[in-house]
Design a protein around this motif. Structure first.
Motif, PDB file in Angstrom:
ATOM      1  N   GLY A  98       0.850  -1.186   0.000  1.00  0.00           N
ATOM      2  CA  GLY A  98       0.000   0.000   0.000  1.00  0.00           C
ATOM      3  C   GLY A  98       0.883   1.233   0.000  1.00  0.00           C
ATOM      4  O   GLY A  98       1.921   1.257   0.664  1.00  0.00           O
ATOM      5  N   LEU A  99       0.508   2.252  -0.782  1.00  0.00           N
ATOM      6  CA  LEU A  99       1.319   3.458  -0.887  1.00  0.00           C
ATOM      7  C   LEU A  99       0.397   4.658  -1.042  1.00  0.00           C
ATOM      8  O   LEU A  99      -0.581   4.602  -1.791  1.00  0.00           O
ATOM      9  N   LEU A 100       0.705   5.743  -0.323  1.00  0.00           N
ATOM     10  CA  LEU A 100      -0.072   6.973  -0.496  1.00  0.00           C
ATOM     11  C   LEU A 100       0.774   8.171  -0.110  1.00  0.00           C
ATOM     12  O   LEU A 100       1.707   8.068   0.702  1.00  0.00           O
TER      13      LEU A 100
ATOM     14  N   ASP B 171       6.167  16.143   1.032  1.00  0.00           N
ATOM     15  CA  ASP B 171       7.169  15.222   0.478  1.00  0.00           C
ATOM     16  C   ASP B 171       7.399  14.001   1.362  1.00  0.00           C
ATOM     17  O   ASP B 171       8.532  13.546   1.562  1.00  0.00           O
ATOM     18  N   THR B 172       6.317  13.457   1.888  1.00  0.00           N
ATOM     19  CA  THR B 172       6.390  12.213   2.656  1.00  0.00           C
ATOM     20  C   THR B 172       5.347  11.226   2.135  1.00  0.00           C
ATOM     21  O   THR B 172       4.345  11.627   1.513  1.00  0.00           O
ATOM     22  N   PHE B 173       5.591   9.957   2.387  1.00  0.00           N
ATOM     23  CA  PHE B 173       4.673   8.890   2.009  1.00  0.00           C
ATOM     24  C   PHE B 173       4.318   8.056   3.226  1.00  0.00           C
ATOM     25  O   PHE B 173       5.079   7.963   4.194  1.00  0.00           O
ATOM     26  N   PHE B 174       3.156   7.429   3.132  1.00  0.00           N
ATOM     27  CA  PHE B 174       2.805   6.351   4.046  1.00  0.00           C
ATOM     28  C   PHE B 174       2.824   5.065   3.224  1.00  0.00           C
ATOM     29  O   PHE B 174       2.330   5.023   2.088  1.00  0.00           O
ATOM     30  N   GLU B 175       3.391   4.028   3.800  1.00  0.00           N
ATOM     31  CA  GLU B 175       3.566   2.779   3.062  1.00  0.00           C
ATOM     32  C   GLU B 175       3.264   1.586   3.958  1.00  0.00           C
ATOM     33  O   GLU B 175       3.630   1.568   5.131  1.00  0.00           O
ATOM     34  N   SER B 176       2.574   0.614   3.385  1.00  0.00           N
ATOM     35  CA  SER B 176       2.312  -0.659   4.055  1.00  0.00           C
ATOM     36  C   SER B 176       3.124  -1.725   3.346  1.00  0.00           C
ATOM     37  O   SER B 176       3.117  -1.807   2.115  1.00  0.00           O
ATOM     38  N   THR B 177       3.857  -2.524   4.132  1.00  0.00           N
ATOM     39  CA  THR B 177       4.670  -3.586   3.535  1.00  0.00           C
ATOM     40  C   THR B 177       4.179  -4.948   4.009  1.00  0.00           C
ATOM     41  O   THR B 177       3.589  -5.078   5.081  1.00  0.00           O
ATOM     42  N   GLY B 178       4.448  -5.950   3.184  1.00  0.00           N
ATOM     43  CA  GLY B 178       3.997  -7.303   3.483  1.00  0.00           C
ATOM     44  C   GLY B 178       5.126  -8.266   3.800  1.00  0.00           C
ATOM     45  O   GLY B 178       6.258  -7.848   4.069  1.00  0.00           O
ATOM     46  N   VAL B 179       4.809  -9.552   3.774  1.00  0.00           N
ATOM     47  CA  VAL B 179       5.639 -10.706   4.116  1.00  0.00           C
ATOM     48  C   VAL B 179       5.557 -10.936   5.633  1.00  0.00           C
ATOM     49  O   VAL B 179       5.757 -10.015   6.423  1.00  0.00           O
TER      50      VAL B 179
END
Length: 332
Positions: free
Chosen positions: A96-98, A103-111
């Motif tokens: 997930g990326l938004l 100039d910042t992002f929020f990111e969801s990572t898996g595994v």
């Protein structure tokens, strides 16, 4: 003798008169016949010309309609131009990326064991804030509504709500989708995907399904809908295992257009990044109208611009975007 001679003259004059009348009649008949034939030929020629004009006009109109149709179809397909490249954590299995502003992002990572929610600086790729998930969860789609971040998880109907500033966990929720893949919002409802061809509308309060639509391109259902982003009235979706983004109408699920991005992954491969996975991650800066994309385990995040393909598209969307392909990982 004079009488006989007079009679003979009268007979000759009578025969001559009859001959002249006969000749005049024949000439008149011939003239009428010639006129009739000539008029008939003119009529046939006129009718032929009219029919020819109609046929030519019909064929031309079909050709014009076909050209216009092809132009419309090709204009729905876009290639991309890379405007900027930014560093991205090559160990981030992006789900997930938004864009979070400034100039910042929020990111969801898996595994499993590596899943997280994080705040990332655009220009450096540095992780500024990180919330690690429990090892039993596989992080998936992420979106921001107000001050809260919403995240779903793979193979479970469980999601989490976080504070946007420190990523502390607010609450846990359950949803009605088959699975958790992608999330996005228009500021009022949540849009969700579960790897099928269904686009869901969810209540951000109860997480119940408000409405759902089957995503279609022509007569084909578009399966493997993954990471989502809401951009200018459209829902954009990564189609898992492809290098394509579908631009979807949230009203009825009709695919409005396609974005083709195979060059990004090919460029990374050629640069020696053989461990990368599929394209996944779309973010939109609505203030500056910037579009960003990345992928799972990609060392780069790209700012892109779209360029509609005006010339006839030599290829098949069905082949490029709707066929399932695998690149190492089986997880979406």
């Amino acid at each position: 003798m004079a009488i006989d001679s007079s009679k003979k003259k009268k007979k000759k004059l009578k025969r001559a008169s009859v001959f002249q009348n006969s000749s005049s009649f024949m000439a008149s008949s011939s003239t009428v016949s010639s006129c009739f034939i000539r008029n008939r030929r003119i009529t046939i020629l006129s009718v032929s010309l009219i029919v020819s004009v109609i046929v030519i006009f019909y064929i031309s109109s079909i050709a014009i309609k076909k050209m216009k149709f092809e132009e419309v179809i090709s204009s729905q397909i876009s290639s991309i131009e890379v405007v900027n490249e930014f560093p991205h954590d090559p160990n981030a299995f992006t789900q997930g990326l938004l864009y979070g502003g400034n100039d910042t992002f929020f990111e969801s990572t898996g595994v499993y064991g590596r899943s997280s929610v994080r705040k990332v600086a655009l220009h450096t790729g540095k992780v500024e804030v990180l919330q690690k998930m429990d090892d039993s969860y596989f992080g998936e789609g992420l979106t921001l509504l107000g001050e809260r971040l919403f995240q779903v998880t793979w193979l479970k109907k469980i999601g989490f709500v976080y504070d946007r500033y420190n990523l502390s966990k607010f609450e846990e929720f359950t949803h009605e989708m088959r699975d958790g893949w992608g999330l996005a919002t228009d500021g009022e409802v949540l849009f969700g995907s579960d790897g099928s061809s269904t686009l869901y509308k969810l209540s951000p309060h109860t997480f119940k399904v408000i409405e759902k639509a089957t995503v279609k391109y022509k007569d084909f259902e578009v399966h493997n809908l993954n990471e989502l982003e809401y951009i200018n009235g459209e829902v954009w979706a990564n189609v898992w295992s492809s290098d394509c983004i579908a631009r979807i109408s949230p009203k009825d699920g009709i695919v409005l257009g396609w974005i083709l991005l195979p060059n990004l992954r090919n460029h990374l491969f050629q640069a020696g990044n053989v461990g990368i996975d599929v394209l996944n991650g779309i973010a939109w800066d609505s203030e500056k109208n910037r579009i960003f994309v990345t992928g799972k385990l990609w060392p780069k995040l790209y700012e892109i611009k779209l360029h509609p393909i005006r010339e006839p598209f030599h290829g098949s969307i069905e082949r490029h975007c709707l066929r399932r392909r695998a690149f190492g990982f089986a997880e979406p």
